[in-house]
Design a protein around this motif. Structure first.
Motif, short mmCIF file in Angstrom:
data_model
loop_
_atom_site.label_atom_id
_atom_site.label_comp_id
_atom_site.label_asym_id
_atom_site.label_seq_id
_atom_site.Cartn_x
_atom_site.Cartn_y
_atom_site.Cartn_z
N LYS A 3 -5.67 20.67 5.94
CA LYS A 3 -6.28 20.01 4.79
C LYS A 3 -5.23 19.69 3.73
CE LYS A 3 -11.04 21.34 5.27
NZ LYS A 3 -12.26 21.71 4.56
N LEU A 4 -5.39 18.51 3.10
CA LEU A 4 -4.44 18.07 2.10
C LEU A 4 -4.84 18.57 0.73
CD1 LEU A 4 -4.02 14.37 3.24
CD2 LEU A 4 -2.62 16.34 3.84
N LEU A 6 -5.79 18.28 -3.07
CA LEU A 6 -6.61 17.31 -3.79
C LEU A 6 -5.78 16.60 -4.85
CD1 LEU A 6 -9.51 16.25 -4.33
CD2 LEU A 6 -9.71 18.06 -6.02
N GLY A 7 -5.82 15.27 -4.87
CA GLY A 7 -5.11 14.52 -5.88
C GLY A 7 -6.03 14.00 -6.97
N VAL A 119 -9.35 10.99 3.96
CA VAL A 119 -8.29 10.81 2.97
C VAL A 119 -8.12 9.32 2.72
CG1 VAL A 119 -5.85 11.17 2.43
CG2 VAL A 119 -7.12 12.92 3.70
N ASN A 121 -5.75 6.71 0.82
CA ASN A 121 -4.46 6.53 0.16
C ASN A 121 -4.55 5.39 -0.86
OD1 ASN A 121 -2.94 8.52 1.66
ND2 ASN A 121 -3.07 7.14 3.41
N TYR A 123 -2.21 3.41 -4.40
CA TYR A 123 -1.01 3.36 -5.23
C TYR A 123 -1.37 2.73 -6.57
CZ TYR A 123 -0.39 -1.71 -4.59
OH TYR A 123 -0.57 -3.07 -4.60
N ILE A 154 -10.88 12.83 -0.12
CA ILE A 154 -9.70 13.19 -0.91
C ILE A 154 -8.90 11.92 -1.15
CG2 ILE A 154 -7.50 14.44 -0.86
CD1 ILE A 154 -8.94 16.60 0.78
N ASN A 156 -5.28 10.33 -2.14
CA ASN A 156 -3.87 10.69 -2.04
C ASN A 156 -3.01 9.56 -2.60
OD1 ASN A 156 -1.53 12.19 -1.06
ND2 ASN A 156 -1.35 10.58 0.47
N ARG A 157 -2.26 9.86 -3.68
CA ARG A 157 -1.40 8.85 -4.30
C ARG A 157 -0.14 8.65 -3.46
NH1 ARG A 157 -1.12 7.49 -9.69
NH2 ARG A 157 -2.27 9.39 -10.21
N THR A 158 0.21 7.39 -3.22
CA THR A 158 1.43 7.05 -2.49
C THR A 158 2.29 6.12 -3.33
OG1 THR A 158 0.42 5.12 -1.43
CG2 THR A 158 0.22 7.24 -0.28
#
Length: 285
Positions: A3-4, A6-7, A119, A121, A123, A154, A156-158
């Motif tokens: 599991k990633l 949390l952003g 998830v 992603n 930006y 979730i 996720n910032r990239t």
């Protein structure tokens, strides 16, 4: 896949138990890319509250849609279908919060799913050097439609570049694609002569490197037109149509129209570039 962390998270109608109870020993299985559809929500809706801070929302019913957004007459040049079938799809929105000027952007780029979670992603972009901006506060946002799910989401910032290329056919058959360095977008139902692409739904395919790869085909004479619009020949139905090319670099947008017929104003480099666009469109269909 474990599991990633949390952003950025807020899910309406979802259990959020995974936020405080991540079991790092759980095997979530293989992760797979999941396609989604870009949704030009602002053509037909406005948010009832513009968040000053970053926020993500999930809308899984018409009641929640009505609670969060106000429907208005279509404000885009081309009519868009404002309806969402919540028995099959959910709306995900992501807000960057208030920004001091224009030139900011937030964009969801891909969605990955495993047995435990989804998830998404994304930006963010800030104004770039030399970019023309206005001194009015803005509230960047982005909206997509995803398949109905009960899994937690979730965000996720990239780090991605917002530079991109758009190619397409001009004429009775119109296929338009955006090439990024992180995905390919296929715009749906592009209207003849209406090339404001923010108004169209799109489907996405996760694929890296397409922007920089195709950039190698662009002639120096076209790159030198930075921020301008130029037409070669008369690319319309009467003349067998043509191709469309747009490149966004550091906030500057250059737009090119090229007749399918080889006209006197097309150099050998432009003719070769036209062929490269045609071949790329064919490969993406």
């Amino acid at each position: 896949m474990k599991k990633l962390m949390l952003g950025l998270f807020i899910a309406f109608g979802f259990s959020a138990c995974s936020i405080g109870n991540d079991d790092l020993n759980v095997d979530c299985g293989a992760s797979v890319d999941v396609p989604f559809t870009g949704f030009p929500l602002l053509c037909n809706y406005s948010a009832k509250t513009l968040p000053n801070n970053p926020l993500a929302i999930l809308v899984n019913s018409q009641e929640k849609m009505d609670a969060n957004f106000t429907k208005h007459a279509n404000s885009c040049p081309v009519a868009t279908d404002p309806n969402i079938d919540f028995t099959k799809t959910y709306l995900v929105g992501i807000f960057a919060g208030v920004k001091p000027t224009s030139g900011y952007e937030i964009k969801m780029t891909s969605m990955i799913e495993n047995n435990c979670e989804i998830v998404i992603n994304f930006y963010e972009k800030s104004p770039q050097a030399g970019e023309s901006i206005t001194q009015t506060p803005t509230y960047p946002s982005d909206f997509i439609l995803i398949p109905k799910t009960s899994k937690p989401i979730i965000f996720n910032r990239t780090n991605e570049s917002s530079d991109n290329i758009i190619i397409g056919n001009i004429g009775s058959i119109r296929n338009f694609y955006q090439l990024n360095d992180f995905n390919i977008l296929k715009f749906l139902n592009v209207a003849d002569g209406s090339y404001t692409f923010e108004q169209y739904k799109y489907t996405n395919t996760t694929k890296r490197g397409e922007y920089n790869l195709f950039l190698k085909n662009v002639p120096a004479e076209i790159l030198a037109l930075k921020g301008q619009t130029k037409t070669y020949g008369s690319p319309d139905d009467a003349d067998q149509g043509g191709v469309y090319f747009q490149i966004r670099q550091a906030g500057a947008i250059t737009t090119i129209f090229i007749d399918n017929n080889d006209t006197a104003d097309q150099t050998d480099a432009v003719k070769a570039f036209k062929k490269a666009i045609q071949d790329k469109i064919t490969s993406l269909k």
